[in-house]
Motif scaffolding. Structure first.
Motif, PDB file in Angstrom:
ATOM      1  N   THR A  96      -1.280   6.302  -6.420  1.00 26.91           N
ATOM      2  CA  THR A  96      -2.468   5.455  -6.420  1.00 26.91           C
ATOM      3  C   THR A  96      -3.218   5.687  -5.116  1.00 26.91           C
ATOM      4  O   THR A  96      -2.609   5.859  -4.068  1.00 26.91           O
ATOM      5  N   GLN A  97      -4.543   5.688  -5.196  1.00 27.09           N
ATOM      6  CA  GLN A  97      -5.322   5.771  -3.958  1.00 27.09           C
ATOM      7  C   GLN A  97      -5.690   4.357  -3.532  1.00 27.09           C
ATOM      8  O   GLN A  97      -6.356   3.639  -4.255  1.00 27.09           O
ATOM      9  N   TYR A 147       0.829  -3.082 -13.150  1.00 29.26           N
ATOM     10  CA  TYR A 147       0.457  -1.666 -13.093  1.00 29.26           C
ATOM     11  C   TYR A 147       0.898  -1.093 -11.758  1.00 29.26           C
ATOM     12  O   TYR A 147       0.541  -1.616 -10.708  1.00 29.26           O
ATOM     13  N   GLY A 148       1.678  -0.021 -11.837  1.00 30.37           N
ATOM     14  CA  GLY A 148       2.225   0.549 -10.606  1.00 30.37           C
ATOM     15  C   GLY A 148       1.689   1.925 -10.286  1.00 30.37           C
ATOM     16  O   GLY A 148       2.211   2.604  -9.417  1.00 30.37           O
ATOM     17  N   ALA A 193       0.837  -1.208   0.000  1.00 30.05           N
ATOM     18  CA  ALA A 193       0.000   0.000   0.000  1.00 30.05           C
ATOM     19  C   ALA A 193       0.871   1.257   0.000  1.00 30.05           C
ATOM     20  O   ALA A 193       0.603   2.211  -0.739  1.00 30.05           O
ATOM     21  N   ASP A 194       1.923   1.258   0.798  1.00 27.14           N
ATOM     22  CA  ASP A 194       2.799   2.439   0.868  1.00 27.14           C
ATOM     23  C   ASP A 194       3.444   2.726  -0.483  1.00 27.14           C
ATOM     24  O   ASP A 194       3.480   3.861  -0.950  1.00 27.14           O
ATOM     25  N   LYS A 195       3.937   1.667  -1.103  1.00 31.54           N
ATOM     26  CA  LYS A 195       4.609   1.845  -2.393  1.00 31.54           C
ATOM     27  C   LYS A 195       3.624   2.320  -3.461  1.00 31.54           C
ATOM     28  O   LYS A 195       3.946   3.142  -4.311  1.00 31.54           O
ATOM     29  N   MET A 196       2.430   1.787  -3.408  1.00 33.93           N
ATOM     30  CA  MET A 196       1.407   2.192  -4.370  1.00 33.93           C
ATOM     31  C   MET A 196       1.070   3.668  -4.187  1.00 33.93           C
ATOM     32  O   MET A 196       1.006   4.436  -5.149  1.00 33.93           O
TER      33      MET A 196
END
Ligand code: SF4
Lengths: 238, 232, 464
Positions: free
Chosen positions: C80-81, C272-273, C72-75
């Motif tokens: 990204t939400q 997808y990043g 989640a942190d990297k996203m």
């Protein structure tokens, strides 16, 4: 070697010929066979249905009586798996946990006992017929028995072994499953019989009488000429 | 408490009791033997996967076998000129009228060599115009011998749509882009971009396809009906 | 009101006798098996690769908190939400909220079992949005107003003629028996939808913690288009989909394709990043990832069956399951069917309501043997049965097993029972397969073996 022969209840009451063949073969090979009268069922029906305490009521005494056996040979891959693989789980964290673990390595399914433990494949049997072999699932996947019965059959004089498509697919018996979900069990069995019929075999042979009871039940209802026979009964033929 | 804290909290609570080690259940002999992987990096597992070939020549053979099995038109030639000649040949047989590409050395040179109207996707594009192009020509990052795969990113291949919207996707690649297997491909991607990954990395093997109708293979379900890889 | 078990039995009764269905599924899955065996043989060591996959997933699941937070942190770091949905209702609300805030009208979806799980299409349609499934198989079952038949092959229960008829009726297309032409009809119908859709929704096969990416596996390119053209992209993914590292995919992508479809690798595997990054020419302006718990943490809390969360939804266990092949995917009445569905549904939707799925198995173990991440599937069915019987034992069943134990443990009684069986055999024959027959569940389709003159034990006694 003293062999404790475990004849499960349905073999005892419905297929005595299977047990008798085993006794004859083992004695011919020079072993002493004992067959304690009190041991009749491994407790699998209750176990598979989830009734573990009730299964222990049956399995507990079995475990006690087999404690001192040198080797235990069972006339069914399914009951073999019960003793070898599932008893340790059934008795985990009970007073008999250690006994269950100790018994496990001493337990052998009949065909694997002959071919793997004793290293005997040629029993001098003669059986001129075309047969196809059905792998009982518990023997195959819980105990890893695949080649033993085939190695034994190959040595039978006059016998032609033909593999059916999906030999490893379940016949649909599954113990209490066959009565709780008869329509699924029957459909699976029909697929199995069709696969066997395609080979043109005279006999469907297996090392598990429970599968054969189901398959034979379907075949005779369909009026099919194919017959079923336990491996031991072939190996005892002269 | 936020949703995140709630779920992570539930997870932590659930994990207080340890689970048995994987594969513990197949110790009974019912399953074929295996080598334990425990604690070793994934490139150890690489040796168990389908092989990709040790030498360059072997890798070309593998790439050809794997990619053509999945209906890629793979053309491995001696030089860029030869590749462009091949491309012109395909243009003529298919009757291309318009080309889409992006501003990178090889793809734009390839597109220019065709002498057709060219759309570049780099500064944004009209979707309908891109869709009506006969071919999209893109670069790529890696070719994977083991699986016959082309690896593209939205940076190396002109965005997300260029490689899927036109009915024919042509990839231009140079021989140094061919690697042995997926492990090497991921390593190459990580080398190329460090931590600044493009927002899309796509491993493409063959043209778009489906087997949803009676498990019969049909090409061009949604994406390109044809995938050509030109490598020199 | 009918219960789930009654529905299951009623449906099973119909489908198991449907020989057309039987033939269709057997043929399709035979084809699959041949292809899979060929692809498995291309591995240097399939069994060890399975073990590596199992251990990798074990690591991921048993450190799920760490990996999920990292993911989640990297996203988020790249715009990204990330949303966290505790249950289905929350997930639907989050997704509808995004759609509403964008003022969207039409939505294009690529295949997502998680969306089936939370009944997302229903919710979006009720809220007045147009939702189109873009995967061909999903598109077909959507037109039929049916759930997917199989988690990987949604329309495998249909023939080309069924599909032709459907397309003629729903799309007004010309009649054809060619799979190629049928596919092109769908392609044309869907092309415009991608271009005009405001929001694209996808599922995910993997979530990579190390790099903050989701990975989508597909053959058609529909997910690629869904992720390329609409301005807003939403991915709904179960929390168990995490993998620690990007390079883990080098192991998982071929295994998923081989086990699931008998392919070397699936046509498109795309990571997808984030949304469109600075300097990129296309892609969504906004990217939302919705992480779905929906009682997965309850399964996680059961260490005995925690490995069921290793599942990569390849469908291999369904493909080899003789129960699945004979009752078909719809009979289960669940999002996830086949062995894995029978294992996890009791956890996700209530043990007592769904225990019949764990009961409906011959415990043959073909699933466990096929599973690329080595989930102990058929033994979990046993464990579910044990837990169900422990929680709410059936009075009669328990009585029967107690009675059985009582008899079998007493040689005299057991001998008497056999004798009784032999004596009453003529009577049994008389009532065989009639409503009076207590063994009708058996004798309805199968003959009983004749009782022999002498049991084995009697022979043994006599001989001594
Ligand atoms: S349980 Fe295993 S075989 Fe079944 S779908 Fe999941 S990963 Fe595949």
């Amino acid at each position: 070697m003293t062999v404790t022969l475990f004849i499960p209840c349905f073999v005892d009451s419905l297929y005595p010929g299977v047990g008798i063949s085993m006794v004859r073969i083992l004695e011919r090979l020079g072993h002493r066979v004992v067959c304690p009268e009190e041991i009749a069922c491994c407790g699998q029906p209750a176990f598979n249905s989830g009734y573990w305490p009730e299964a222990r009521e049956v399995a507990g005494p079995v475990l006690r009586r087999l404690q001192d056996a040198e080797v235990v040979v069972i006339a069914s891959g399914s009951c073999g798996a019960m003793l070898k693989v599932f008893y340790p789980q059934l008795f985990a964290e009970t007073a008999q946990a250690e006994a269950a673990k100790a018994l496990s390595p001493k337990v052998w399914e009949f065909s694997s006992f002959l071919a793997d433990k004793l290293g005997v494949t040629d029993l001098g049997a003669r059986f001129p017929a075309k047969v196809t072999f059905h792998d009982g699932c518990h023997g195959l996947r819980e105990l890893g028995i695949k080649t033993a019965p085939r190695r034994l059959l190959e040595k039978v004089q006059g016998l032609e072994l033909v593999e059916m498509a999906d030999a490893e697919t379940c016949c649909g018996f599954g113990g209490t499953f066959s009565a709780k979900f008869p329509m699924i069990s029957t459909a699976m069995g029909e697929v199995k019989c069709a696969g066997a019929a395609e080979t043109g075999a005279d006999y469907i042979v297996s090392n598990d009488s429970s599968c054969l009871m189901h398959v034979q039940g379907l075949l005779s209802r369909q009026g099919s000429p194919i017959k079923t026979l336990h491996l031991a009964e072939i190996l005892a033929q002269r | 408490m936020t949703g995140r804290e709630k779920i992570l909290g539930r997870i932590r609570e659930a994990l207080t009791v340890p689970a048995p080690h994987p594969g513990a259940h197949d110790a009974h002999g019912g399953q074929a033997p295996h080598t334990s992987f425990k604690g070793r990096p994934v490139h150890v597992a690489r040796g168990w996967m389908p092989p990709g070939g040790d030498t360059f020549e072997e890798q070309v053979v593998r790439f050809r076998a794997a990619s053509t099995e999945l209906k890629t038109d793979f053309r491995f030639v001696g030089s860029r000129d030869e590749a462009f000649t091949e491309l012109a040949r395909i243009r003529d047989t298919e009757g291309w009228k318009s080309v889409a590409t992006h501003r990178a050395e090889q793809p734009s040179a390839a597109a220019a060599s065709l002498g057709l109207p060219v759309i570049h996707t780099d500064e944004g594009y009209d979707v309908d115009a891109l869709e009506s192009c006969d071919v999209g020509i893109s670069g790529c990052d890696v070719l994977v011998a083991q699986t016959g795969t082309v690896v593209v990113t939205n940076r190396s291949a002109g965005g997300r749509a260029l490689s899927v919207l036109p009915p024919h996707h042509v990839v231009v690649a140079t021989r140094d882009q061919l690697v042995r297997d997926l492990t090497a491909a991921f390593a190459r991607v990580q080398e190329t971009y460090g931590t600044g990954y493009p927002s899309m990395i796509s491993f493409i093997t063959g043209p778009s396809r489906t087997g949803d109708i009676e498990r019969i293979l049909v090409l061009g379900a949604h994406g390109p009906k044809k995938l050509t890889v030109l490598c020199w | 009101m009918t219960t789930h078990v009654q529905d299951f039995l009623a449906q099973a009764r119909v489908v198991t006798r449907d020989l057309r269905h039987r033939g269709l599924i057997q043929t399709a899955l035979r084809k699959y098996e041949t292809a899979r065996d060929r692809k498995k043989a291309a591995f240097n060591d399939w069994q060890s690769a399975r073990q590596a996959a199992a251990e990798t997933k074990w690591d991921a699941i048993n450190h799920l908190d760490t990996y999920l937070a990292e993911f989640a942190d990297k996203m988020e770091a790249r715009g990204t939400q990330v949303h966290w949905a505790g249950n289905a209702a929350e997930a639907r609300e989050i997704i509808l909220g995004i759609i509403r805030s964008k003022g969207a009208r039409s939505i294009i979806k690529s295949k997502a079992m998680t969306a089936e799980e939370i009944h997302l299409n229903d919710a979006m349609e009720k809220a007045g949005y147009e939702v189109v499934e873009s995967d061909l198989g999903e598109f077909i079952v959507q037109l039929r107003h049916e759930p997917p038949y199989h988690i990987v092959f949604p329309a495998m229960h249909l023939t080309r003629d069924d599909i032709n008829e459907l397309f003629q009726k729903e799309l007004g297309s010309a009649s054809t028996r060619e799979p190629e032409e049928l596919t092109m009809i769908a392609r044309r119908a869907l092309r415009r939808k991608y271009i005009t859709a405001d929001v694209g929704i996808t599922g995910a096969n993997f979530a990579i913690a190390e790099t903050g990416m989701i990975s989508i596996t597909e053959n058609e390119g529909n997910a690629r288009l869904t992720a390329a053209l609409p301005k807003t992209m939403i991915t709904l993914v179960g929390i168990e989909k995490v993998l620690p590292k990007l390079e883990d995919l080098a192991l998982f992508l071929p295994m998923l394709a081989t086990a699931g479809a008998g392919q070397t690798i699936t046509g498109y595997n795309t990571m997808y990043g984030g949304p469109r990054q600075p300097g990129e020419c296309d892609g969504p302006e906004e990217y939302h990832v919705v992480l779905l718990d929906n009682r997965r943490t309850e399964l996680l809390a059961d260490p005995e069956q925690r490995d069921a969360l290793h599942c990569i939804r390849c469908g291999a266990c369904l493909n080899v399951c003789p129960i699945f092949k004979n009752v078909g995917g719809h009979t289960y009445g669940t999002t996830y069917s086949g062995p894995v569905g029978s294992v996890i549904t009791p956890h996700l939707r209530g043990l007592q309501d769904w225990k019949h799925l764990s009961g409906s198995s011959s415990l043959c173990g073909a699933c466990t043997e096929a599973c690329p991440v080595k989930i102990d599937l058929h033994h979990h069915l046993l464990r579910n049965r044990r837990n169900a019987a422990f929680g709410e034992p059936s009075f009669f069943e328990r009585l029967a097993y107690r009675l059985f134990a009582f008899v079998i443990n007493r040689p005299g009684l057991y001998r008497f029972a056999k004798e009784a069986g032999r004596l009453t055999e003529p009577l049994q024959k008389l009532i065989r397969n009639t409503p009076l027959d207590p063994a009708r569940a058996w004798t309805g389709s199968r003959d009983l073996p004749p009782m022999p003159e002498q049991s084995f034990k009697e022979w043994w006694e006599e001989r001594r």
